[in-house]
Scaffold this active site. Structure first.
Site, PDB file in Angstrom:
ATOM      1  CB  CYS A 110      -0.886  -0.016   1.247  1.00 45.03           C
ATOM      2  SG  CYS A 110      -1.942   1.439   1.387  1.00 45.03           S
ATOM      3  CG  HIS A 152      -5.534  -2.276  -1.269  1.00 43.47           C
ATOM      4  ND1 HIS A 152      -4.435  -2.832  -0.638  1.00 43.47           N
ATOM      5  CD2 HIS A 152      -5.349  -0.927  -1.188  1.00 43.47           C
ATOM      6  CE1 HIS A 152      -3.653  -1.858  -0.194  1.00 43.47           C
ATOM      7  NE2 HIS A 152      -4.170  -0.696  -0.535  1.00 43.47           N
ATOM      8  CD  GLU A 153      -6.562   1.391  -4.129  1.00 46.01           C
ATOM      9  OE1 GLU A 153      -6.749   2.413  -3.438  1.00 46.01           O
ATOM     10  OE2 GLU A 153      -5.439   0.854  -4.245  1.00 46.01           O
TER      11      GLU A 153
HETATM   12 ZN    ZN Z   1      -3.638   1.256  -0.116  1.00 42.98          ZN
END
Ligand code: ZN
Length: 198
Positions: A110, A152-153
């Site tokens: 990330c 994830h986003e």
């Molecule tokens: Zn991220």
């Protein structure tokens, strides 16, 4: 304009983001924000960026996975991740549904946890509904790495980071990942870091 990416520990990364109205989506300020997020994602470089990562509490993400980035993996690694190019995409007010029970474990990073990575289990199939940058409704059915990017986003919009979902024993600096774990199978990494005898 390239924006500063917030790092873990900043409250902006842990807040719920609010939805945009269709009018806001069409506004010049949101258009400018999208362009800056695109530039920031390319500059990083990354395959996705969510507005909270630049300190803006809106339900807005940009995604792009290029052939150039995928080619940094071996063909075998790209294949097992089901990683295929995703053209640049804007996703606003997304609602994600996990389809089926299939999941996969891979190292994930990330931009807001620079220099670190961990094995994170993710569903391999998702359905997403939302709006694009023109305020048109969009529907995405994604599998493989694209499904991982979306999870994830969209997690970022609820203040969730991969460290909340990771296999914590596999958390590693990127340097150690490159030095020790990069070419090992997920099963080997988990075994070696489990603390259990092989
Ligand atoms: Zn991220």
């Amino acid at each position: 304009m390239i924006l500063k990416i917030r790092q873990v520990g900043e409250p902006a990364l842990r807040q719920n983001s609010r939805r945009l109205s269709l009018e806001e989506i069409r506004s010049q300020s949101v258009r400018d924000l999208i362009e800056s997020m695109r530039e920031t994602m390319h500059d990083a470089p990354g395959v996705g960026l969510a507005a909270p990562q630049i300190g803006v509490p809106l339900q807005l993400v940009v995604i792009e996975d290029t052939q150039e980035a995928i080619q940094k993996l071996s063909p075998e690694q790209a294949a097992e991740r089901e990683r295929r190019p995703v053209p640049f995409q804007v996703l606003i007010n997304p609602v994600l549904t996990i389809l089926g029970r299939a999941a996969a474990e891979f190292f994930e990073g990330c931009l807001s946890l620079a220099g670190h990575t961990a094995i994170v289990p993710r569903a391999t199939k998702v359905h997403v509904e939302g709006f694009n940058e023109h305020a048109d409704p969009i529907i995405i059915d994604a599998t493989g790495w694209y499904a991982r990017i979306l999870q994830h986003e969209i997690d970022h919009l609820q203040g969730v980071l991969y460290i909340d979902r990771m296999n914590a024993r596999t958390f590693t600096t990127m340097d150690n990942h490159m030095r020790i774990w990069k070419d090992k199978s997920i099963a080997e990494v988990k075994q070696a870091l489990s603390g259990e005898p092989a």
